[in-house]
Design a protein around this motif. Structure first.
Motif, short mmCIF file in Angstrom:
data_model
loop_
_atom_site.label_atom_id
_atom_site.label_comp_id
_atom_site.label_asym_id
_atom_site.label_seq_id
_atom_site.Cartn_x
_atom_site.Cartn_y
_atom_site.Cartn_z
N VAL A 63 -59.72 -24.59 10.75
CA VAL A 63 -60.31 -23.65 9.80
C VAL A 63 -61.06 -22.55 10.54
O VAL A 63 -61.61 -22.78 11.61
N GLY A 64 -61.08 -21.35 9.98
CA GLY A 64 -61.72 -20.24 10.67
C GLY A 64 -62.34 -19.25 9.71
O GLY A 64 -62.22 -19.37 8.49
N TYR A 65 -62.98 -18.25 10.27
CA TYR A 65 -63.48 -17.14 9.46
C TYR A 65 -62.29 -16.38 8.86
O TYR A 65 -61.19 -16.38 9.43
N ARG A 66 -62.53 -15.70 7.75
CA ARG A 66 -61.47 -14.89 7.13
C ARG A 66 -61.33 -13.60 7.93
O ARG A 66 -61.91 -12.57 7.62
N ASP A 67 -60.53 -13.68 9.00
CA ASP A 67 -60.44 -12.58 9.97
C ASP A 67 -59.05 -12.56 10.58
O ASP A 67 -58.87 -12.78 11.76
N LEU A 68 -58.06 -12.28 9.75
CA LEU A 68 -56.67 -12.29 10.22
C LEU A 68 -56.43 -11.21 11.28
O LEU A 68 -55.75 -11.45 12.27
N ALA A 69 -57.03 -10.04 11.07
CA ALA A 69 -56.81 -8.94 12.03
C ALA A 69 -57.42 -9.24 13.39
O ALA A 69 -56.88 -8.84 14.42
N GLY A 70 -58.51 -9.96 13.41
CA GLY A 70 -59.19 -10.28 14.67
C GLY A 70 -58.87 -11.66 15.22
O GLY A 70 -59.52 -12.13 16.15
N PHE A 71 -57.87 -12.33 14.62
CA PHE A 71 -57.46 -13.67 15.05
C PHE A 71 -58.63 -14.67 15.01
O PHE A 71 -58.68 -15.64 15.75
N GLY A 72 -59.57 -14.43 14.12
CA GLY A 72 -60.67 -15.36 13.94
C GLY A 72 -61.63 -15.43 15.09
O GLY A 72 -62.43 -16.36 15.18
N ARG A 73 -61.60 -14.42 15.96
CA ARG A 73 -62.47 -14.45 17.14
C ARG A 73 -63.69 -13.54 16.99
O ARG A 73 -64.42 -13.30 17.95
N ARG A 74 -63.93 -13.07 15.75
CA ARG A 74 -65.09 -12.24 15.47
C ARG A 74 -65.99 -12.95 14.48
O ARG A 74 -65.52 -13.55 13.51
N PHE A 75 -67.30 -12.89 14.71
CA PHE A 75 -68.26 -13.49 13.78
C PHE A 75 -68.20 -12.78 12.44
O PHE A 75 -68.14 -11.56 12.37
N VAL A 76 -68.23 -13.55 11.37
CA VAL A 76 -68.27 -13.00 10.01
C VAL A 76 -69.57 -13.48 9.36
O VAL A 76 -69.81 -14.69 9.27
N ASP A 77 -70.38 -12.54 8.93
CA ASP A 77 -71.69 -12.87 8.37
C ASP A 77 -71.55 -13.29 6.90
O ASP A 77 -72.10 -12.66 6.00
N LYS A 109 -61.03 -29.11 12.55
CA LYS A 109 -61.61 -28.46 13.73
C LYS A 109 -61.77 -26.97 13.45
O LYS A 109 -60.80 -26.31 13.09
N PRO A 110 -62.97 -26.42 13.61
CA PRO A 110 -63.12 -24.97 13.47
C PRO A 110 -62.39 -24.23 14.59
O PRO A 110 -62.17 -24.77 15.67
N HIS A 111 -62.06 -22.98 14.30
CA HIS A 111 -61.34 -22.14 15.26
C HIS A 111 -62.22 -21.01 15.77
O HIS A 111 -63.04 -20.45 15.04
N GLY A 112 -62.01 -20.62 17.02
CA GLY A 112 -62.53 -19.37 17.56
C GLY A 112 -64.00 -19.13 17.36
O GLY A 112 -64.86 -19.93 17.75
N ALA A 113 -64.31 -17.99 16.71
CA ALA A 113 -65.70 -17.60 16.53
C ALA A 113 -66.47 -18.62 15.68
O ALA A 113 -67.65 -18.87 15.92
N LEU A 114 -65.81 -19.21 14.71
CA LEU A 114 -66.49 -20.22 13.89
C LEU A 114 -66.84 -21.44 14.72
O LEU A 114 -67.93 -22.02 14.58
N TYR A 115 -65.94 -21.85 15.60
CA TYR A 115 -66.21 -22.98 16.50
C TYR A 115 -67.44 -22.71 17.35
O TYR A 115 -68.36 -23.54 17.43
N ASN A 116 -67.47 -21.53 17.98
CA ASN A 116 -68.58 -21.21 18.88
C ASN A 116 -69.88 -20.95 18.12
O ASN A 116 -70.97 -21.30 18.60
N THR A 117 -69.78 -20.35 16.95
CA THR A 117 -70.97 -20.10 16.14
C THR A 117 -71.60 -21.41 15.68
O THR A 117 -72.83 -21.56 15.67
N ALA A 118 -70.75 -22.37 15.30
CA ALA A 118 -71.24 -23.65 14.79
C ALA A 118 -71.90 -24.51 15.87
O ALA A 118 -72.48 -25.55 15.58
#
Length: 251
Positions: A63-77, A109-118
């Protein structure tokens, strides 16, 4: 000794293809399947689930942030409510596609920015935990040892699964070096394979400054989206076998 190997798969989108998922699924024991928010479309996800079922590989919701353009690697507030609902939605979508393929979702398992943010963000870690607990509290949660995510999961009665990364550099504090920094991603199959064996058999990993970090490891991630991903995964699998370690899912 036994260890789970997991990999991120199902991340192609339409005609755009990323990674050799079918080959990777022949080498790992758990598949972190994209759920459509950071990557993946229904047909790609369904095909990946079918391959996982055919190979006897466990299916996990990545699971990830709703960030298809950024491949989920950007923090979403996102608010806690928004993120909780987004994660519930993603798990549910994968549950349906996995069931249609004859399988089932067995972890998250969280993906990308969500993984690191969590790792440190209590509210977003809590949103993931709340989502998993509301959908199916029997689902384990994969995350970084010492993270806020796994601490909250354990407090809620969810099973925490301690994850290490084969091909990512570590800071002295035990977190992952940002992908924006040079040397964050390791690309030599031989050294990566040796590193994984040390992680699994000795419970340690060397940080970028030479510090030796102790860690608990239930599952090791070998990324499926790098150019030499299959070569890397095969080298890791063979090195573990040579060390007498059996690869199997953590359940």
């Amino acid at each position: 000794m036994r260890i789970d190997l997991n990999s991120d798969v199902g991340e192609s989108f339409g005609r755009w293809e990323l990674g050799d998922d079918e080959a990777i699924l022949g080498l790992v024991s758990s598949a972190n399947v994209a759920c459509g928010f950071h990557a993946g479309d229904p047909t790609t996800i369904a095909r990946t689930c079918r391959w996982a079922v055919e190979q006897g590989v466990a299916i996990g919701a990545q699971v990830g942030y709703r960030d298809l353009a950024g491949f989920g690697r950007r923090f979403v507030d996102a608010t806690v409510r928004e993120l909780t609902d987004d994660v519930v939605y993603q798990i549910g979508a994968l549950q349906a596609l996995a069931a249609a393929a004859g399988g089932r979702v067995t972890y998250v398992k969280p993906h990308g920015a969500l993984y690191n943010t969590a790792v440190h963000h209590a509210e977003h870690a809590g949103a993931v935990v709340d989502a998993v607990a509301s959908v199916d509290p029997s689902l384990p949660v994969l995350g970084l040892p010492g993270s806020e995510l796994l601490a909250q999961a354990e407090r809620r009665g969810l099973r925490p699964v301690y994850e290490a990364f084969a091909d990512r550099a570590y800071t002295p504090g035990g977190t992952l070096v940002s992908r924006r920094e040079e040397g964050a991603v390791l690309d030599d199959p031989v050294s990566v394979a040796a590193r994984v064996v040390q992680m699994v058999t000795e419970g340690v990993v060397e940080a970028v400054d030479g510090t030796v970090i102790r860690m608990s490891v239930d599952s090791v991630c070998v990324h499926g989206d790098s150019p030499d991903a299959v070569t890397m995964a095969r080298a890791v699998r063979e090195a573990l076998a040579d060390a007498g370690v059996t690869v199997e899912t953590f359940r």
